[in-house]
Scaffold this active site. Structure first.
Site, short mmCIF file in Angstrom:
data_model
loop_
_atom_site.label_atom_id
_atom_site.label_comp_id
_atom_site.label_asym_id
_atom_site.label_seq_id
_atom_site.Cartn_x
_atom_site.Cartn_y
_atom_site.Cartn_z
N GLY A 32 -37.60 -3.47 17.33
CA GLY A 32 -38.86 -3.98 16.81
C GLY A 32 -40.07 -3.26 17.34
N SER A 33 -41.08 -4.01 17.72
CA SER A 33 -42.42 -3.50 17.95
C SER A 33 -42.54 -2.58 19.15
CB SER A 33 -43.38 -4.69 18.13
OG SER A 33 -44.67 -4.23 18.41
N CYS A 34 -43.42 -1.58 18.99
CA CYS A 34 -43.78 -0.69 20.10
C CYS A 34 -44.60 -1.42 21.16
CB CYS A 34 -44.60 0.50 19.57
SG CYS A 34 -43.74 1.53 18.37
N SER A 35 -45.14 -2.60 20.83
CA SER A 35 -45.97 -3.36 21.78
C SER A 35 -45.15 -4.06 22.85
CB SER A 35 -46.81 -4.39 21.03
OG SER A 35 -47.74 -3.77 20.19
#
Length: 582
Positions: free
Chosen positions: A70-73
């Site tokens: 999922g997210s790079c964050s």
């Protein structure tokens, strides 16, 4: 040594990408986990309602997962957790993991806080995952049931802790050396240290120039994300290549009027300002591929934001890794990135094939088909790059590929996909596969997609829709135009809100075309700068119980982020849910 004459437990040797020692209760899963949208950065609780660890708290435990997704964050969330004391004591992975490891490296380099990060081979990972309590020291991992941990630690070799060592296995150019020795300032020196540590993690032997960067680290995850950005800015950090900014956590120009809590709005605004001060453009969109600066095929770039990375690699044919938050700004401050991963053509090959059944009739397909397909293919892929065949007869448009890619990136850790006859590199099966590697194939039909639809529809049949959420990722001009077409001649019912998020540039174009005024008259509210994964009360009313969206990404993350129930459906179905019965 074991106590009371008991046998010494097996010691597993892994690769320690961040050195350290820890012992504690083990929380393990064989399913990858996205920290952004999957773990609350304030408490350490797993909030991904589709994950096997849902409801578990990572604080004070050792986490074992195959990898992230999922997210790079996710790197921002782990940084936040380490600084507020609510994170895990250590993390064990089954394979190399860039995003979460980078967050730990940042905590070590910038804030001198760290936890061990160790990668075990699949067999050892499976063995250790069944334990209830483990101990880690450097590269060594062992179970500790019935064992005196102090004796075990004393019996193992000493390790070096503190700020990570700079690898000497990477070939440095004169430019790299200048950054590393501080000739370009302290911010650039720290940035180069981080890049080199990440290059070693990725197995790169040299760095390369990039033409542009898209920064995802401007999302406010808490005080740590702001402290990081302001420190780099105050140390004199300046971008050296064109740099765009992802969605931020508020609509920068209207958050006060929208009723956003003052301390949060001000912190999010300060974070955005810190990146702008360092030279980034205030584009504030999670769909940078819709900007006029979108890269060309073959262009070497460094983008963060998972859906943007997948779109850039797959649909545009540009070359980028799935860069974690914070590594993005480090690359922007130097213009240099590790020469590895998808920057190299041989690493862009598909390793398995998904065959869309010829039994699916084109007439049975609407725009909900593509996010469902992306979600299903992503679940099948894990870290593997897929080749999807059988879609050329559907002739998917840019918006379809955008929806597919965002859903795919939500549940897969792979940074791209191929579609035979559609995406630019997939001109033939041979062009995107390795002839020396046997390909596995999976057939896919509408029944498979119905299973995904069931997962994404968490609301009970017949419940009233309080809010229709559109624009995750940010709406394009074509999507706004299509929404206007669907709303014409209809009347929105009281008690159901429709809210669209989009980037400033697209909002401006749609305003000039008269579409914004038309849709606002119908009852649609527009929000720029931020995106649904960052939106909470009061834009989402506390009294709202059910949200409907055409985004598989938001239908996946939304229940954990908002505590609401979700319907997923086509754009036409979303409009129908908001309209008064005819």
């Amino acid at each position: 040594m074991a106590t009371s004459g008991s046998a010494k437990p097996p010691c597993y040797i892994g690769t320690a990408y961040v050195q350290g020692r820890a012992s504690g209760n083990l929380i393990a899963s064989n399913l990858e986990l996205s920290f952004w949208g999957g773990v609350d950065p304030r408490t350490g609780q797993v909030i991904d309602r589709h994950h096997t660890l849902s409801g578990k708290c990572l604080q004070g435990c050792i986490l074992a997962i195959p990898g992230g997704r999922g997210s790079c964050s996710g790197s921002g969330v782990i940084l936040e957790l380490l600084l507020n004391g609510n994170g895990p004591l250590a993390i064990l992975f089954e394979r190399r993991e860039d995003i979460l490891t980078l967050g730990v490296m940042m905590a070590e380099e910038i804030f001198q806080k760290s936890i061990p990060v160790v990668v075990l081979d699949p067999v050892n990972f499976a063995s250790i995952s069944t334990a209830s309590h483990v101990c880690i020291k450097g590269t060594q991992v062992w179970t500790t049931e019935g064992i005196d941990v102090r004796e075990m630690e004393a019996d193992s070799d000493a390790i070096e802790t503190g700020t990570g060592l700079i690898p000497d296995s990477i070939e440095l150019s004169e430019v790299d050396t200048g950054f590393l020795d501080g000739s370009h300032g302290e911010a650039a020196r720290l940035a180069m240290r981080i890049i080199l540590r990440m290059a070693e993690l990725q197995g790169a032997r040299r760095l390369l120039d990039v033409t542009q960067v898209h920064i995802d680290g401007c999302v406010y995850t808490g005080p740590a994300s702001l402290a990081f950005a302001e420190k780099l800015r105050d140390l004199g950090g300046k971008t050296v290549v064109p740099t765009s900014l992802n969605s931020i956590s508020v609509d920068q120009r209207r958050w006060r009027a929208q009723g956003v809590e003052s301390s949060f709005g001000q912190a999010a605004e300060k974070l955005a300002a810190a990146y702008v001060d360092m030279g980034a453009r205030p584009t504030f969109t999670c769909a940078p591929y819709l900007l006029d600066t979108a890269p060309k095929r073959g262009e070497q770039i460094a983008w963060a934001e998972s859906n943007a990375v997948v779109f850039a690699n797959s649909v545009l044919g540009a070359k980028t890794m799935k860069y974690p938050d914070f590594l993005d700004i480090a690359i922007a401050l130097t213009g240099r990135a590790p020469e590895g991963g998808l920057h190299i053509d041989s690493n862009r090959r598909a390793s398995f094939c998904v065959i869309v059944s010829s039994s699916i009739d084109v007439k049975d397909v609407d725009d909900a088909f593509y996010p469902l397909l992306g979600y299903h293919v992503g679940r099948l892929s894990g870290p593997r790059i897929p080749l999807v065949t059988g879609l050329d007869r559907f002739q998917p448009q840019t918006e379809d590929l955008k929806a597919f890619g965002a859903a795919f990136a939500t549940v897969s850790s792979a940074p791209m996909f191929h579609m035979l006859g559609i995406t630019p590199e997939a001109t033939s099966v041979e062009a995107v596969t390795d002839p020396k590697r046997e390909m596995t194939s999976i057939d896919l039909d509408l029944a498979s997609l119905q299973l995904c639809s069931n997962i994404l529809n968490s609301a009970e049949a017949g419940q009233h829709v309080d809010l229709v959420s559109l624009g995750n990722p940010h709406f394009s001009f074509a999507e706004i135009r299509n929404l206007a077409h669907l709303c014409r001649g209809k009347t929105k019912q009281e008690g159901t809100a429709i809210v669209v998020t989009c980037g400033r540039s697209i909002f401006g174009l749609a305003s000039q075309a008269g579409l914004i005024a038309e849709l606002e008259q119908f009852g649609v509210d527009f929000i720029t700068d931020t995106c649904w994964c960052m939106i909470d009360e009061p834009i989402i009313p506390r009294a709202a119980k059910v949200i409907m969206t055409n985004s598989a990404k938001y239908a996946h993350y939304g229940p954990g982020l908002t505590g609401k129930r979700f319907y997923f459906g086509s754009l036409a179905n979303c409009v129908a849910a908001a309209c008064a019965p005819e």
